[in-house]
Design an enzyme around this catalytic site. Structure first.
Site, PDB file in Angstrom:
ATOM      1  N   SER A  42       3.080  16.101  16.384  1.00 56.29           N
ATOM      2  CA  SER A  42       3.129  14.873  15.586  1.00 56.29           C
ATOM      3  C   SER A  42       4.159  15.093  14.480  1.00 56.29           C
ATOM      4  CB  SER A  42       1.756  14.543  15.006  1.00 56.29           C
ATOM      5  OG  SER A  42       1.336  15.516  14.087  1.00 56.29           O
ATOM      6  N   ASP A 232      -6.900  14.959   8.819  1.00 59.98           N
ATOM      7  CA  ASP A 232      -5.482  14.622   8.937  1.00 59.98           C
ATOM      8  C   ASP A 232      -5.428  13.380   9.815  1.00 59.98           C
ATOM      9  OD1 ASP A 232      -2.810  14.278   9.270  1.00 59.98           O
ATOM     10  OD2 ASP A 232      -2.410  16.248  10.162  1.00 59.98           O
ATOM     11  N   GLU A 275      -5.148  13.839   4.664  1.00 61.29           N
ATOM     12  CA  GLU A 275      -3.708  14.052   4.896  1.00 61.29           C
ATOM     13  C   GLU A 275      -3.132  12.865   5.666  1.00 61.29           C
ATOM     14  OE1 GLU A 275      -2.879  17.895   6.653  1.00 61.29           O
ATOM     15  OE2 GLU A 275      -1.236  17.054   7.814  1.00 61.29           O
ATOM     16  N   ASP A 302       2.154  14.969   4.450  1.00 61.76           N
ATOM     17  CA  ASP A 302       2.764  15.867   5.440  1.00 61.76           C
ATOM     18  C   ASP A 302       4.028  15.201   5.972  1.00 61.76           C
ATOM     19  OD1 ASP A 302       3.443  17.410   7.642  1.00 61.76           O
ATOM     20  OD2 ASP A 302       1.683  16.901   8.824  1.00 61.76           O
ATOM     21  N   LYS A 327       5.152  23.235   5.392  1.00 66.17           N
ATOM     22  CA  LYS A 327       5.410  23.806   6.713  1.00 66.17           C
ATOM     23  C   LYS A 327       6.856  24.307   6.696  1.00 66.17           C
ATOM     24  CE  LYS A 327       2.569  20.554   9.433  1.00 66.17           C
ATOM     25  NZ  LYS A 327       2.609  19.199  10.061  1.00 66.17           N
ATOM     26  N   HIS A 355       0.066  25.593   9.359  1.00 70.12           N
ATOM     27  CA  HIS A 355       0.567  25.898  10.704  1.00 70.12           C
ATOM     28  C   HIS A 355       1.133  24.625  11.346  1.00 70.12           C
ATOM     29  CE1 HIS A 355      -3.516  24.649  12.769  1.00 70.12           C
ATOM     30  NE2 HIS A 355      -3.103  23.761  11.915  1.00 70.12           N
ATOM     31  N   LYS A 378      -4.034  25.396   5.931  1.00 68.04           N
ATOM     32  CA  LYS A 378      -4.519  24.725   7.146  1.00 68.04           C
ATOM     33  C   LYS A 378      -3.987  25.507   8.330  1.00 68.04           C
ATOM     34  CE  LYS A 378      -2.974  20.716   8.930  1.00 68.04           C
ATOM     35  NZ  LYS A 378      -2.863  19.331   9.438  1.00 68.04           N
TER      36      LYS A 378
HETATM   37  O1  LIG Z   1       0.134  17.077  11.662  1.00 71.84           O
HETATM   38  C1  LIG Z   1      -0.065  18.250  11.343  1.00 71.84           C
HETATM   39  O2  LIG Z   1      -0.424  18.512  10.211  1.00 71.84           O
HETATM   40  C2  LIG Z   1       0.265  19.385  12.286  1.00 71.84           C
HETATM   41  C3  LIG Z   1      -0.580  20.604  12.170  1.00 71.84           C
HETATM   42  O3  LIG Z   1      -1.947  20.379  12.267  1.00 71.84           O
HETATM   43  O4  LIG Z   1       0.418  18.938  13.589  1.00 71.84           O
HETATM   44  P1  LIG Z   1       1.906  19.027  14.245  1.00 71.84           P
HETATM   45  O5  LIG Z   1       2.297  20.442  14.153  1.00 71.84           O
HETATM   46  O6  LIG Z   1       1.713  18.530  15.644  1.00 71.84           O
HETATM   47  O7  LIG Z   1       2.776  18.146  13.408  1.00 71.84           O
HETATM   48 MG   LIG Z   2      -0.341  16.445   9.472  1.00 72.61          MG
END
Ligand SMILES: O=C(O)[C@@H](CO)OP(=O)(O)O
Ligand SMILES: [Mg+2]
Length: 401
Positions: A42, A232, A275, A302, A327, A355, A378
């Protein structure tokens, strides 16, 4: 002492079985660091660009490695990361790939630490780090882009805020994960797991709230400390302007309805953490919701902020969210991730080190969280690529790294 003498890059598997970039950085004095890039499902629209692993490796070999070997010191993270930016030459790492960049950046940090003999968290954060630990947000039930035919909301996250230690918090999250499984079996809802090891039953969101609420309360009674939970929503994945808002399985919610809905959920379930409750372009909606519930819960950006200081700066100005997800691969280097953390801390925004849904055994984020005194991390609740980070936190707590 830490002059880089070699950088080696290879394709390895991530937890979804996709190829990803692993980097080795070698230095004078026998320094060595190895790290691998994670990968999102995502992903936010404004993230740094991940290239196909083979392409990212070829580009980094051609453009980045010559600027690193014999040129920069692994112990000087800003020097390493500036060389990566210079080699890339774009503002989104589409030249060498954010996956090559982040793997090299993290591997260099580990190589620098190995020469000095300091644990990575101390190399990154200084000697006064290592006594406080993040609360682990454990993914317990989920759907969205991480599992088909499951909940609309991407992640239901246990938050053991009252745990006396990080290890007790980690074991509590695993117990909540186990308890949810028991409840699902009682309800005759057999299911598999999503990308991050969370249960992915074919139930609607309201049933998931009931089950996670029951499980967190039951485990809190057993362990004797407070366990809350959070979400989230990954709302950017649901948002469809042509459909008039946020598309759930049973209805479409307008932005105002979405803000009300989330505020009601925060009140009803005493949520500790929310989130991406709104679309990644909706600073205003984030600000509205933060105004309503920001005094009692973490509203975290995020996809909204993508670990980017410019986007975080805009959010701070508008009062959008009160915390940021960090991230490193969203922005490409550890230096850029540190800049985002510093801006957040200066402005009393919390930071949650995270992560990705596609992960490896790499445990750098555990050290990053301790190094920066992150209030939360997380990184899942179960599954080997998740426990790699959780077990590293336990080792850091035990002075065993
Ligand atoms: O949306 C999120 O926060 C992440 C991790 O849980 O998912 P992705 O790495 O698929 O963006
Ligand atoms: Mg997220």
């Amino acid at each position: 002492m830490t002059l880089v003498t070699d950088v080696r890059l290879r394709r390895v598997l991530d937890s979804r079985g996709n190829p990803t970039v692993e980097a080795d950085v070698l230095t004078e004095e026998g320094g060595f660091g190895r790290a691998a890039a994670p990968s999102g499902a995502s992903t936010g629209e404004y993230e740094a660009i991940e290239l196909p692993a083979a392409e990212a490796i070829a580009a980094a070999r051609e453009d980045a490695v010559p600027r690193l070997v014999g040129e920069v010191h692994a112990g000087n993270q800003r020097e390493v990361d500036a060389a990566l930016h210079a080699a890339d030459g774009t503002d989104d790492f589409s030249g060498i790939g954010a996956n090559s960049a982040v793997a090299i950046s993290m591997a260099a940090a580990k190589a620098g630490a190995s020469v000095t003999g300091a644990p990575l968290y101390q190399h990154l954060g200084g000697t006064f780090r290592g006594n406080t630990f993040p609360v682990p947000l454990g993914n317990i039930v989920g759907g969205g882009e991480h599992a088909a035919d499951a909940t609309d909301i991407q992640e239901f996250l246990a938050a053991p805020v009252g745990a006396p230690s990080v290890s007790e918090a980690i074991f509590a999250n695993a117990a909540v994960h186990g308890k949810v499984h028991d409840i699902l079996i009682e309800r005759d809802e057999p299911c598999g797991k999503g990308d991050e090891g969370a249960w992915a039953p074919s139930i609607d969101d309201s049933e998931a709230f009931e089950i996670v609420d029951e499980a967190t309360k039951a485990v809190a009674d057993e362990v004797g400390f407070e366990i809350r939970f959070g979400l989230d929503v990954a709302a950017a994945e649901m948002y469809d302007e042509d459909e008039g808002g946020y598309v759930y399985s049973d209805q479409v919610r307008s932005t105002e309805e979405q803000v009300e809905y989330i505020a009601d959920l925060v009140a009803e379930y005493d949520l500790k953490y929310v989130e991406d409750p709104l679309d990644e372009d909706d600073y205003e909606g984030f600000a509205d919701l933060t105004e309503k519930v920001g005094d009692r819960t973490l509203v975290c950006g995020d996809d909204l902020f993508v670990t980017n200081t410019d986007r975080l700066g805009d959010g701070i100005q508008q009062g959008a969210a009160n915390s940021i997800l960090i991230k490193p691969n969203q922005i490409g280097t550890l230096s850029d991730a540190f800049d985002a953390i510093e801006l957040a801390v200066e402005n009393a925004y919390g930071h949650v080190v995270s992560h990705r849904s596609g992960e490896t055994e790499d445990a750098t984020i555990a050290h990053l969280a301790v190094a920066t005194d992150a209030p939360f991390i997380k990184t899942g609740a179960v599954a080997g690529e998740r426990t790699a980070k959780l077990n590293e936190l336990i080792r850091i707590e035990d002075n065993a790294v």
